[in-house]
Design a protein around this motif. Sequence first.
Motif, mmCIF file in Angstrom:
data_model
loop_
_atom_site.group_PDB
_atom_site.id
_atom_site.type_symbol
_atom_site.label_atom_id
_atom_site.label_comp_id
_atom_site.label_asym_id
_atom_site.label_seq_id
_atom_site.Cartn_x
_atom_site.Cartn_y
_atom_site.Cartn_z
ATOM 1 N N ALA A 9 0.875 -1.308 -0.005
ATOM 2 C CA ALA A 9 0.146 0.134 -0.022
ATOM 3 C C ALA A 9 0.861 1.416 -0.039
ATOM 4 C CB ALA A 9 -0.925 -0.115 1.337
ATOM 5 N N LYS A 10 1.922 1.293 0.754
ATOM 6 C CA LYS A 10 2.879 2.382 0.995
ATOM 7 C C LYS A 10 3.555 2.530 -0.526
ATOM 8 C CE LYS A 10 3.388 2.438 5.827
ATOM 9 N NZ LYS A 10 3.628 3.749 6.375
ATOM 10 N N TRP A 11 3.978 1.459 -1.006
ATOM 11 C CA TRP A 11 4.365 1.459 -2.382
ATOM 12 C C TRP A 11 3.746 2.380 -3.448
ATOM 13 C CZ3 TRP A 11 3.482 -0.773 -7.119
ATOM 14 C CH2 TRP A 11 4.069 -0.529 -8.125
ATOM 15 N N LEU A 12 2.260 1.804 -3.527
ATOM 16 C CA LEU A 12 1.238 2.097 -4.266
ATOM 17 C C LEU A 12 1.108 3.703 -4.244
ATOM 18 C CD1 LEU A 12 -1.711 -0.185 -4.451
ATOM 19 C CD2 LEU A 12 -0.216 0.217 -6.215
ATOM 20 N N GLU A 13 1.021 4.234 -2.736
ATOM 21 C CA GLU A 13 0.793 5.678 -2.421
ATOM 22 C C GLU A 13 1.797 6.538 -3.129
ATOM 23 O OE1 GLU A 13 0.585 5.707 1.794
ATOM 24 O OE2 GLU A 13 -1.078 4.808 1.894
ATOM 25 N N GLY A 14 3.081 5.830 -3.253
ATOM 26 C CA GLY A 14 4.359 6.573 -3.884
ATOM 27 C C GLY A 14 4.257 6.473 -5.445
ATOM 28 N N ALA A 27 -8.952 14.917 -8.985
ATOM 29 C CA ALA A 27 -8.539 13.499 -9.154
ATOM 30 C C ALA A 27 -9.488 12.669 -8.192
ATOM 31 C CB ALA A 27 -7.370 13.184 -9.137
ATOM 32 N N TYR A 28 -9.492 12.827 -6.892
ATOM 33 C CA TYR A 28 -10.144 11.998 -5.821
ATOM 34 C C TYR A 28 -11.397 11.983 -6.022
ATOM 35 C CZ TYR A 28 -10.549 9.321 -1.557
ATOM 36 O OH TYR A 28 -10.819 8.061 -0.916
ATOM 37 N N GLY A 84 -11.393 1.765 -10.297
ATOM 38 C CA GLY A 84 -11.727 2.999 -9.518
ATOM 39 C C GLY A 84 -11.398 2.687 -8.153
ATOM 40 N N GLY A 85 -11.852 1.392 -7.677
ATOM 41 C CA GLY A 85 -11.543 1.069 -6.380
ATOM 42 C C GLY A 85 -9.816 0.988 -6.104
ATOM 43 N N PHE A 86 -9.176 0.450 -7.147
ATOM 44 C CA PHE A 86 -7.690 0.404 -7.250
ATOM 45 C C PHE A 86 -7.028 1.781 -6.946
ATOM 46 C CE2 PHE A 86 -3.527 0.451 -9.392
ATOM 47 C CZ PHE A 86 -3.054 -0.615 -8.440
ATOM 48 N N LEU A 87 -7.521 2.717 -7.657
ATOM 49 C CA LEU A 87 -7.011 4.022 -7.993
ATOM 50 C C LEU A 87 -7.237 4.606 -6.390
ATOM 51 C CD1 LEU A 87 -7.931 5.307 -11.344
ATOM 52 C CD2 LEU A 87 -5.695 4.625 -10.653
ATOM 53 N N PHE A 89 -7.501 3.233 -3.619
ATOM 54 C CA PHE A 89 -6.594 2.497 -2.666
ATOM 55 C C PHE A 89 -5.276 2.905 -2.841
ATOM 56 C CE2 PHE A 89 -4.001 -1.158 -1.471
ATOM 57 C CZ PHE A 89 -4.281 -1.425 -0.215
ATOM 58 N N SER A 90 -4.871 3.333 -4.196
ATOM 59 C CA SER A 90 -3.509 3.839 -4.468
ATOM 60 C C SER A 90 -3.245 5.016 -3.765
ATOM 61 C CB SER A 90 -3.468 3.841 -5.851
ATOM 62 O OG SER A 90 -3.436 2.516 -6.526
ATOM 63 N N SER A 91 -4.034 5.664 -3.405
ATOM 64 C CA SER A 91 -4.089 7.197 -3.221
ATOM 65 C C SER A 91 -3.834 7.150 -1.626
ATOM 66 C CB SER A 91 -5.228 8.154 -3.154
ATOM 67 O OG SER A 91 -6.171 7.604 -2.622
ATOM 68 N N THR A 92 -4.550 6.418 -0.832
ATOM 69 C CA THR A 92 -4.405 6.133 0.530
ATOM 70 C C THR A 92 -4.414 4.747 1.236
ATOM 71 O OG1 THR A 92 -6.600 7.013 1.026
ATOM 72 C CG2 THR A 92 -5.103 8.673 1.044
ATOM 73 N N GLY A 93 -3.981 3.891 0.766
ATOM 74 C CA GLY A 93 -4.242 2.360 0.849
ATOM 75 C C GLY A 93 -3.923 2.128 2.288
#
Length: 161
Positions: A9-14, A27-28, A84-87, A89-93
């Motif tokens: 999750a932290k990797w996705l956030e970056g 965007a959110y 949409g859910g993946f995006l 989650f990518s922002s603040t997973g």
Amino acid sequence: MFELLVSFAKWLEGTPWGIGVRTSLWAYPFTQLIHFTGLSIWIGTNLALDLRLIGWGKHRETAAQLRDDLFAWNWIGFCVAVLGGFLLFSSTGSTFLVTVAFRWKLGVFIPLALTWHIVVQSKARTWGQSSDTPMIAKLSGLAEILLWICVITAAVEIPNY
């Protein structure tokens, strides 16, 4: 295992898309719109078939015909909702992972509901050949509706934890 999910999750956030969705003014909310649109199509087509299996609705076509008519829309809605859910989650997973409601939603309710949905979709062709569906089809449709209500309830509760 949980530490691995938090690291992911932290990797996705970056990632660029995670940063973009999190930091952009528009965007959110737009990503939420995409997610909710996909969910509306997905849940709407599920509900239409399940209600038809239960015996509610117009009887212009059998449940098998309705299943065939809605099949593509159903899975298009699913793919849009997952994107949409993946995006989102990518922002603040990493903040989602610590909430009990999110864990129940993604770890229990969605796998159960999705598996049950696939079973109902595959059986609807044989169950829905006539206008009168068997009792097992009616109970299966009702069970699927209840499972998706659990998913929605867990999703609504995520911000409260």
